[in-house]
Design a protein around this motif. Structure first.
Motif, short mmCIF file in Angstrom:
data_model
loop_
_atom_site.label_atom_id
_atom_site.label_comp_id
_atom_site.label_asym_id
_atom_site.label_seq_id
_atom_site.Cartn_x
_atom_site.Cartn_y
_atom_site.Cartn_z
N ALA A 109 0.80 -1.22 0.00
CA ALA A 109 0.00 0.00 0.00
C ALA A 109 0.83 1.27 0.00
O ALA A 109 0.28 2.37 0.07
CB ALA A 109 -0.95 0.00 1.21
N ARG A 150 -7.63 -4.07 3.42
CA ARG A 150 -8.03 -2.81 2.76
C ARG A 150 -7.92 -1.67 3.77
O ARG A 150 -8.62 -1.63 4.78
CB ARG A 150 -9.45 -2.93 2.24
N SER A 195 -8.79 3.32 -1.77
CA SER A 195 -7.86 3.23 -2.89
C SER A 195 -6.92 2.03 -2.79
O SER A 195 -6.14 1.79 -3.72
CB SER A 195 -7.01 4.51 -2.97
N THR A 196 -6.95 1.30 -1.67
CA THR A 196 -6.08 0.13 -1.53
C THR A 196 -6.39 -0.87 -2.63
O THR A 196 -7.55 -1.20 -2.88
CB THR A 196 -6.28 -0.54 -0.16
N LEU A 197 -5.36 -1.36 -3.28
CA LEU A 197 -5.55 -2.29 -4.40
C LEU A 197 -6.01 -3.66 -3.93
O LEU A 197 -5.61 -4.14 -2.87
CB LEU A 197 -4.24 -2.45 -5.18
N ASN A 221 2.00 5.52 -5.28
CA ASN A 221 0.94 5.27 -4.31
C ASN A 221 0.05 6.50 -4.27
O ASN A 221 0.53 7.61 -4.04
CB ASN A 221 1.55 5.01 -2.92
N GLU A 266 -3.26 4.84 -0.96
CA GLU A 266 -3.60 3.44 -0.74
C GLU A 266 -3.43 2.96 0.70
O GLU A 266 -3.98 1.95 1.10
CB GLU A 266 -2.76 2.57 -1.69
#
Length: 249
Positions: free
Chosen positions: A134, A159, A163-165, A185, A188
């Protein structure tokens, strides 16, 4: 204070410093400890691969594990020294917080940092940790990790912001990072904080650390991403060269 741990460290240090292998009786006498306690600690250290039994007399010597850990620590000290001038340069050029990070499992550790000159800046601490998937320095490091490591990491991902992938998206992101040579980043880990980072390679060509900048997300947007990425990549290349890396060698 954990007295059991303290005893274990004292025993390990004595075995490491002794010119010859040590037995339980000898260690107990020199350290003023009970033989059964010493024996139990030695068995624990043996199970953890710090010591090994070297003969039929039950004497112990240290393994190479201590040397390996010492080499890692020594290398990191050298890394901080080699990176310092470049970190100062990057800080002056970008006016943002500069981080030097290394990977530890699924997290990055901030080995060193230079604070931003701006009144509003990203907050971190030397020795602090962050989820590697992140933050920019973490993704710059993960991009060159074995595929199996990335798959194991995916199972532990949490999460942190909107925006965290997701794991599948992270896989594609790491591929892009390898192609472009830097990671970004955009909120995230912390919604309002962004970053850009690039990998640092050692003399063997292996990715050893990452250097990056962190800033309020609003300052890492649009055309400035490419501008900052160019500076970060230059910084990573300079440190890599100091560590003995030569591209294409």
């Amino acid at each position: 204070m954990d007295t059991t741990l303290l005893k274990g460290l004292r025993i390990l240090e004595m075995v490491a410093r002794a010119p010859d292998p040590c037995g339980t009786t000898e260690l107990a006498r020199k350290l003023g400890l009970n033989k059964s306690n010493v024996h139990r600690v030695l068995k624990t250290l043996e199970a953890a691969s710090f010591v090994r039994k070297v003969d039929d007399l039950g004497r112990y010597g240290v393994t190479l594990k201590l040397w390996e850990l010492g080499q890692i620590s020594f290398a990191r000290i050298d890394l901080k020294t080699d990176a310092q001038d470049t970190m100062k340069w990057l800080s002056a050029e970008t006016r943002e917080t500069v981080h030097l990070s290394v990977l530890d499992g699924s997290e990055v550790i901030y080995l060193d940092k230079i604070e931003s000159q701006e009144p509003i800046r990203a907050y971190t601490t030397i020795g602090g940790r962050a989820p590697a998937y992140a933050v920019a320095t973490g993704k710059a490091l993960l991009a060159w990790e074995p595929t199996e490591a990335a798959e194991l990491l995916a199972e532990a991902m949490i999460r942190h912001t909107s925006s965290t992938l997701e794991p599948a998206a992270l896989k594609g992101e790491l591929s892009r990072i390898r192609e472009q040579g830097f990671a970004v980043n955009l909120g995230e880990w912390r919604e309002s904080v962004g970053g850009i980072a690039a990998p640092i390679r050692n003399a063997d060509g292996n990715v050893e650390a990452a250097i990056g900048i962190s800033a309020p997300r609003i300052r890492i947007a649009g055309d400035r991403v490419a501008e900052l990425a160019t500076l970060v990549i230059r910084a990573a290349s300079e440190i890599s060269e100091r560590l003995g890396y030569r591209k294409g060698r």
